[in-house]
Each structure stands twice: as C-alpha cells, then as structure tokens.
Write a protein that holds these residues in place. Structure first.
Motif, short mmCIF file in Angstrom:
data_model
loop_
_atom_site.label_atom_id
_atom_site.label_comp_id
_atom_site.label_asym_id
_atom_site.label_seq_id
_atom_site.Cartn_x
_atom_site.Cartn_y
_atom_site.Cartn_z
N PRO A 93 7.69 53.32 123.71
CA PRO A 93 7.15 55.21 123.27
C PRO A 93 8.49 56.02 123.14
CG PRO A 93 5.37 53.71 123.83
CD PRO A 93 6.39 53.09 124.05
N LYS A 94 8.72 56.60 124.65
CA LYS A 94 9.48 57.30 125.02
C LYS A 94 11.26 57.15 123.73
CE LYS A 94 12.63 59.49 128.16
NZ LYS A 94 13.09 59.17 129.47
N GLN A 95 11.48 55.70 124.54
CA GLN A 95 13.02 56.00 123.02
C GLN A 95 12.87 55.60 121.81
OE1 GLN A 95 12.22 53.72 125.83
NE2 GLN A 95 13.64 54.42 127.47
N LEU A 96 11.94 55.11 121.99
CA LEU A 96 11.34 55.09 119.94
C LEU A 96 11.61 56.98 119.53
CD1 LEU A 96 10.03 53.50 117.17
CD2 LEU A 96 8.43 54.35 117.67
N LYS A 97 11.12 57.75 120.22
CA LYS A 97 10.89 58.89 120.09
C LYS A 97 12.01 59.96 119.53
CE LYS A 97 7.33 62.84 119.60
NZ LYS A 97 6.56 63.28 120.32
N GLU A 98 13.27 59.56 121.20
CA GLU A 98 13.88 60.53 121.43
C GLU A 98 15.41 59.54 120.79
OE1 GLU A 98 16.77 60.32 126.27
OE2 GLU A 98 14.12 60.37 125.89
N PHE A 99 15.36 58.01 120.67
CA PHE A 99 16.79 58.26 120.12
C PHE A 99 16.72 57.44 118.51
CE2 PHE A 99 17.07 57.26 124.68
CZ PHE A 99 17.75 57.40 124.87
N CYS A 100 15.40 56.91 118.07
CA CYS A 100 15.23 56.96 117.71
C CYS A 100 14.52 58.33 116.31
CB CYS A 100 14.61 55.09 116.56
SG CYS A 100 14.53 54.08 117.38
N GLY A 101 14.26 59.16 116.27
CA GLY A 101 13.19 60.29 115.78
C GLY A 101 12.06 59.86 115.38
N ILE A 102 11.63 58.94 115.68
CA ILE A 102 9.97 58.56 114.93
C ILE A 102 8.71 59.02 115.91
CG2 ILE A 102 8.85 56.68 114.51
CD1 ILE A 102 11.81 54.69 114.08
N ASP A 103 8.70 59.71 114.91
CA ASP A 103 7.25 60.71 116.12
C ASP A 103 6.14 59.45 115.86
OD1 ASP A 103 8.15 62.81 117.06
OD2 ASP A 103 7.61 64.10 114.93
N HIS A 104 5.55 59.70 117.01
CA HIS A 104 4.03 58.78 116.60
C HIS A 104 2.83 59.07 117.54
CE1 HIS A 104 5.61 57.80 121.27
NE2 HIS A 104 7.04 57.17 120.60
N SER A 105 1.73 58.58 117.93
CA SER A 105 1.00 59.47 118.80
C SER A 105 0.31 57.88 120.59
CB SER A 105 -0.74 59.49 118.49
OG SER A 105 -0.09 57.67 118.01
N PHE A 106 1.76 57.12 120.65
CA PHE A 106 1.51 56.70 121.46
C PHE A 106 1.55 57.85 122.87
CE2 PHE A 106 4.12 53.25 119.17
CZ PHE A 106 2.85 52.74 118.45
N LYS A 107 0.72 57.14 124.38
CA LYS A 107 1.70 57.58 125.16
C LYS A 107 3.14 57.77 125.72
CE LYS A 107 0.58 56.71 130.53
NZ LYS A 107 -0.11 55.87 131.98
N SER A 108 3.89 58.48 126.18
CA SER A 108 5.15 58.60 125.93
C SER A 108 6.12 57.59 127.46
CB SER A 108 6.12 60.16 125.93
OG SER A 108 7.18 60.07 126.11
N GLN A 109 5.62 56.51 127.75
CA GLN A 109 6.25 55.41 128.53
C GLN A 109 7.41 55.37 128.02
OE1 GLN A 109 2.77 53.22 128.84
NE2 GLN A 109 3.35 51.71 128.10
N THR A 110 8.24 54.43 129.33
CA THR A 110 9.04 53.64 128.95
C THR A 110 9.36 52.13 129.94
OG1 THR A 110 11.77 54.29 129.06
CG2 THR A 110 10.27 54.78 130.91
N GLU A 111 10.24 51.72 129.65
CA GLU A 111 10.33 50.36 129.58
C GLU A 111 11.81 50.30 130.34
OE1 GLU A 111 10.53 46.67 128.93
OE2 GLU A 111 11.58 47.51 127.70
N LEU A 112 11.76 49.63 131.63
CA LEU A 112 13.25 49.07 131.99
C LEU A 112 13.87 48.48 131.39
CD1 LEU A 112 12.89 48.10 135.70
CD2 LEU A 112 13.80 50.05 134.86
N SER A 113 13.78 47.66 130.14
CA SER A 113 14.77 46.44 129.62
C SER A 113 15.17 47.76 128.11
CB SER A 113 13.90 45.64 128.87
OG SER A 113 13.84 45.19 129.70
N ALA A 114 13.73 48.81 128.14
CA ALA A 114 14.53 49.57 126.73
C ALA A 114 15.34 50.54 127.03
CB ALA A 114 13.23 50.74 125.99
N GLU A 115 15.33 50.81 128.33
CA GLU A 115 16.41 51.79 128.77
C GLU A 115 17.56 51.47 129.28
OE1 GLU A 115 15.07 53.36 132.46
OE2 GLU A 115 12.69 53.66 131.91
N PHE A 116 17.90 50.13 130.10
CA PHE A 116 19.25 49.52 129.42
C PHE A 116 19.49 49.68 127.53
CE2 PHE A 116 21.81 46.41 128.34
CZ PHE A 116 22.96 46.60 129.23
N ILE A 117 18.51 48.74 126.89
CA ILE A 117 19.35 48.46 125.56
C ILE A 117 19.60 50.53 124.98
CG2 ILE A 117 18.89 48.18 123.01
CD1 ILE A 117 19.00 45.76 125.14
N TYR A 118 18.48 50.96 124.81
CA TYR A 118 19.25 52.88 124.72
C TYR A 118 19.94 52.63 124.94
CZ TYR A 118 15.74 51.54 120.82
OH TYR A 118 15.67 51.13 119.51
#
Length: 189
Positions: free
Chosen positions: A41-66
């Motif tokens: 969810p964090k990368q979806l909003k921060e890097f893709c610019g897509i708003d959502h209602s998910f809890k703003s969490q991240t995960e290690l794989s997404a951090e590396f990929i983004y």
C-alpha cells in the motif's frame, strides 16, 4: 478491483509490448493486499500515485523493487518496459505465514496445470518471449526452468535474487543488487 483497474489504466493502457518479470507467488502484504505484484500500500500511493483506503504498510520486497524502479527512471518508464507477475499467480498462507508454491510438493503439483495455463495466457497477450526475468531462489528458478524447457515459453530466463533475501540478509550490499537488476533490465531498452 478498483485499485487494480486504476493501476492497469495508468500504466498499461496502450499496445506496447513488454517483457515479463516472474516472482514466486503473491505475498500477503504486497499483491495479497493491493492486487499488484511487489507493490504494498505505501508504494502504491507514494510511487504509483494511486489513492486507496488500505492501511499504509510496506514490505521488504516492495521497498527494494520501488527503489530499483526509481533508479530505473520511475514507475512510468519501468512499467512501459516491464510487467511484474508471478510463476504462481495465487498466493498461499499456512499457519498465518506466506507459503511459496514450491514449499509443499503436493501443492506444487496441484497448482502446476494452473501455473502453465496462466503463463500461456499471459504470453498470448503479446508479451516478448525472447527472454524473461525470474526473481527468486533456486527452487523457483528450477521449477520455472523445467516448465520452460517443456513448453518453450521463453528463449532465455534471466535469474535474479529475491528482494526479500536481499533486504533481509544482504541489505548492506543493496546497491550492488540494484545494479545487478539494472543490468538485466537494460536488455529491454
């Protein structure tokens, strides 16, 4: 579904051919939450610019990929060249923990026909087949390579280490791994 639709319209609403990047299977905090591989969810909003209602969490794989995507020149450029998918498009959980399709031999054999069909359907959409990238350890690569040998999906499979492994066990060498990924990705450009 709205989030996945917004992502696809934003990054894939064209007829450009792309190369495929195959992960293992969706993780519960990335695609298991957002529906988009290696995108929490964090990368979806921060890097893709897509708003959502998910809890703003991240995960290690997404951090590396983004982080990689940003070095590649950002999400717009990256997604014009690549589509990230998974060898198994289904995610699995056992006792509250992610389960990779290959960690349970019975599960692997059960989902094998579905995996083959999914890869064939994706290729039929017009992706390049000169090569693909396989993210993950030996088990994912070995299974995927055996399928490729049998079905001739791709001329070449380029293996890369999994982002979770990098972030969990090799974080100090992260820049080296980003360069390794970039070298593989530049084949398409």
């Amino acid at each position: 579904m709205y989030i996945v639709e917004a992502f696809f319209y934003k990054f894939y609403n064209d007829n450009k051919r792309r190369h495929l990047i195959f992960g293992i299977n969706p993780g519960r905090f990335g695609a298991g939450t957002t529906g988009i591989n290696f995108t929490a969810p964090k990368q979806l909003k921060e890097f893709c610019g897509i708003d959502h209602s998910f809890k703003s969490q991240t995960e290690l794989s997404a951090e590396f990929i983004y982080e990689l995507i940003n070095v590649y020149s950002g999400a717009e450029k990256f997604y014009k060249d690549y589509f990230i998918t998974s060898v198994s498009p289904l995610g699995f959980i056992k006792n509250g923990i992610n389960l990779n399709y290959y960690d349970d031999k019975k599960l692997q054999e059960t989902v094998r026909p579905f995996i083959i069909s999914s890869i064939q359907r994706q290729i039929s959409l017009g992706f390049h087949t000169d090569y693909c990238i396989c993210i993950g350890g030996d088990k994912n690569l070995n299974f995927f390579s055996s399928l490729n040998k049998e079905y001739n999906f791709f001329s070449n499979i380029i293996p890369l280490p999994h982002p979770r492994f990098i972030m969990q066990y090799r974080r100090r060498q992260k820049e080296k791994y980003i360069q390794q990924y970039l070298s593989a990705l530049r084949l398409a450009t």
